[in-house]
Design a protein around this motif. Structure first.
Motif, mmCIF file in Angstrom:
data_model
loop_
_atom_site.group_PDB
_atom_site.id
_atom_site.type_symbol
_atom_site.label_atom_id
_atom_site.label_comp_id
_atom_site.label_asym_id
_atom_site.label_seq_id
_atom_site.Cartn_x
_atom_site.Cartn_y
_atom_site.Cartn_z
ATOM 1 N N SER A 34 4.422 -25.118 8.258
ATOM 2 C CA SER A 34 3.702 -23.913 8.115
ATOM 3 C C SER A 34 3.885 -22.766 9.080
ATOM 4 N N THR A 35 4.946 -22.208 9.029
ATOM 5 C CA THR A 35 5.094 -21.268 10.221
ATOM 6 C C THR A 35 5.448 -20.012 9.487
ATOM 7 N N GLY A 36 4.397 -18.785 9.926
ATOM 8 C CA GLY A 36 4.341 -17.773 9.265
ATOM 9 C C GLY A 36 5.830 -16.942 9.817
ATOM 10 N N LYS A 37 6.020 -15.663 8.691
ATOM 11 C CA LYS A 37 7.332 -14.800 9.240
ATOM 12 C C LYS A 37 6.797 -13.654 10.244
ATOM 13 N N ALA A 38 7.810 -13.424 11.269
ATOM 14 C CA ALA A 38 7.119 -12.696 12.179
ATOM 15 C C ALA A 38 8.302 -11.359 11.987
ATOM 16 N N GLY A 39 8.010 -10.107 11.843
ATOM 17 C CA GLY A 39 9.282 -9.200 11.529
ATOM 18 C C GLY A 39 8.668 -7.885 11.496
ATOM 19 N N PHE A 40 9.636 -6.928 11.338
ATOM 20 C CA PHE A 40 9.115 -5.374 11.249
ATOM 21 C C PHE A 40 10.329 -4.832 10.442
ATOM 22 N N GLU A 41 9.747 -3.725 9.587
ATOM 23 C CA GLU A 41 10.841 -2.741 8.961
ATOM 24 C C GLU A 41 11.503 -1.945 10.145
ATOM 25 N N TYR A 42 12.714 -1.719 9.493
ATOM 26 C CA TYR A 42 13.558 -0.748 10.363
ATOM 27 C C TYR A 42 14.807 -0.016 9.475
ATOM 28 N N TYR A 43 14.377 1.282 9.724
ATOM 29 C CA TYR A 43 15.284 1.876 8.443
ATOM 30 C C TYR A 43 15.161 1.239 6.957
ATOM 31 N N LYS A 44 16.459 1.046 6.501
ATOM 32 C CA LYS A 44 16.110 0.688 5.173
ATOM 33 C C LYS A 44 16.094 -0.863 4.975
ATOM 34 N N GLY A 45 15.968 -1.565 6.463
ATOM 35 C CA GLY A 45 15.977 -2.964 6.132
ATOM 36 C C GLY A 45 14.859 -3.631 6.807
ATOM 37 N N ARG A 46 14.926 -5.011 7.065
ATOM 38 C CA ARG A 46 13.965 -5.653 7.707
ATOM 39 C C ARG A 46 14.384 -6.487 8.827
ATOM 40 N N TYR A 47 13.788 -6.857 10.215
ATOM 41 C CA TYR A 47 14.176 -7.713 11.131
ATOM 42 C C TYR A 47 13.253 -8.609 11.018
ATOM 43 N N GLN A 48 13.695 -9.949 11.346
ATOM 44 C CA GLN A 48 12.597 -10.812 11.739
ATOM 45 C C GLN A 48 12.851 -11.313 12.986
ATOM 46 N N LEU A 49 11.751 -11.956 13.919
ATOM 47 C CA LEU A 49 11.982 -12.398 15.229
ATOM 48 C C LEU A 49 12.497 -13.648 14.794
ATOM 49 N N THR A 50 13.433 -14.258 15.978
ATOM 50 C CA THR A 50 14.120 -15.582 15.757
ATOM 51 C C THR A 50 13.171 -16.593 15.692
ATOM 52 N N LYS A 51 13.304 -17.429 14.829
ATOM 53 C CA LYS A 51 12.341 -18.888 14.687
ATOM 54 C C LYS A 51 13.444 -19.849 15.497
ATOM 55 N N SER A 52 14.552 -19.727 15.223
ATOM 56 C CA SER A 52 15.503 -20.574 15.917
ATOM 57 C C SER A 52 17.149 -20.090 15.603
ATOM 58 N N MET A 53 17.983 -20.344 16.568
ATOM 59 C CA MET A 53 19.225 -19.688 16.556
ATOM 60 C C MET A 53 20.296 -20.339 15.624
ATOM 61 N N ILE A 54 19.664 -21.041 14.970
ATOM 62 C CA ILE A 54 20.831 -22.322 14.125
ATOM 63 C C ILE A 54 21.808 -21.498 13.383
ATOM 64 N N LEU A 55 21.436 -20.470 12.632
ATOM 65 C CA LEU A 55 22.657 -19.655 11.936
ATOM 66 C C LEU A 55 23.562 -18.963 12.730
#
Ligand code: ASP
Ligand code: MG
Length: 306
Positions: A55-76
């Motif tokens: 149950s971890t909420g998403k943290a992020g922000f809009e940037y130009y035409k996209g959206r960044y997320q803050l890293t929850k883990s670097m697995i990918l």
């Protein structure tokens, strides 16, 4: 300012815990560099991150035409890094918007750092060995270098003896139910493994055992004396069809992993790895109740901290 907020900065307690955390980090980095690993830089923002199965909420922000997320883990990013390097590690700041119900567990932070590690071509057994050697190395190093701090916390550090005990998820679950981790953590005297989680309990990237459908080649390391989870990790799915299959099972939006899936289509190496929380390890080493005491600027679930 809340009473005590200012005063905590002049307490021996905070100073000693931060010294121990610094020593743990030094020991981890040195050990891994001496064993052929390359340290990579943390990724703080990315359009794609670990979906996390809780149950971890998403943290992020809009940037130009996209959206960044803050890293929850670097697995990918760890899997993709292995296209360039065979053995990587990173001290990775993670942001996980945990619900307020987790405020008093003593082990949850909204911002923390984990040592995240991944090895191309490795099996789960290879990783269990790396962790057992790494953990015993770090504990020996701290015992040697942080005598004053451990004295202050009145902490006798027992160095565990590998191989650590392995307990299958379904055995633990059948015996103790949902709270098995807590019960076993209180019962045991040295760190132990929980292995073979069912696939609906974990994220899509932990690899399903081809000979045991529904069972993953993954693991958690659990600290003894009630300190709970130290790390999660496993072998990884790298076949794009299986990745998409697992994402579909978990009803994830494929669009949210578009760039990662492009890499998977082109070919990701097989790998295994884990992430171990620095603050949780410091809490265990110092024998602290509250993880807050391992941070200069703790971010607790449900409150706003500096
Ligand atoms: N994704 C895990 C976590 O951060 C770590 C790993 O599997 O490498 O919880
Ligand atoms: Mg975990």
């Amino acid at each position: 300012m809340k009473k005590g907020c200012y005063d905590r900065y002049s307490e021996e307690r905070l100073k000693n815990a931060i010294n121990v955390k610094s020593c743990i980090r030094e020991a981890m980095g040195n050990y891994l560099r001496n064993n052929g690993f390359t340290e990579i830089s943390p990724v703080i923002i990315s359009p794609e991150t670990d979906p996390l199965h809780h149950s971890t909420g998403k943290a992020g922000f809009e940037y130009y035409k996209g959206r960044y997320q803050l890293t929850k883990s670097m697995i990918l990013h760890k899997q993709i890094s292995l296209l360039a390097l065979d053995k990587v590690f990173v001290f990775s700041p993670n942001v996980r918007l945990e619900p307020v119900e987790l405020a008093d567990t003593g082990k949850h932070l909204v911002e923390f750092t984990q040592l995240d590690l991944e090895v191309a071509g490795a099996t789960r057994d290879d990783i269990l060995t790396i962790v057992e050697e790494l953990v015993t190395h770090v504990l020996n190093h701290v015992k040697d270098k942080c005598k004053e701090e451990l004295d202050y916390f009145d902490r006798e550090l027992n160095i565990p003896k590998p191989p650590f005990e392995k307990i299958k998820y379904h055995h633990a679950y059948n015996k103790y139910g949902r709270i098995f981790e807590e019960v076993l953590s209180h019962e045991k005297q040295q760190p132990f493994w929980i292995i073979d989680f069912p696939s609906d309990e974990r994220e899509f990237y932990d690899r399903e055992d081809p000979s045991r459908p529904g069972i993953l080649m993954d693991m958690d390391l659990i600290y003894p004396e009630g300190f709970g989870e130290a790390l999660s990790g496993g072998e990884r799915e790298f076949d794009p069809k299986r990745i998409v299959g697992r994402m579909n099972e978990q009803e994830l939006e494929l669009e949210e992993f578009k760039l990662y899936l492009e890499f998977a289509e082109k070919g990701l190496p097989s790998s295994a790895g884990f992430g171990i929380g620095l603050e949780r390890m410091t809490r265990f080493v110092c024998g602290l109740n509250d993880i807050k005491d391992t941070c200069l600027f703790p971010k607790m679930p449900g409150t706003i901290g500096l």
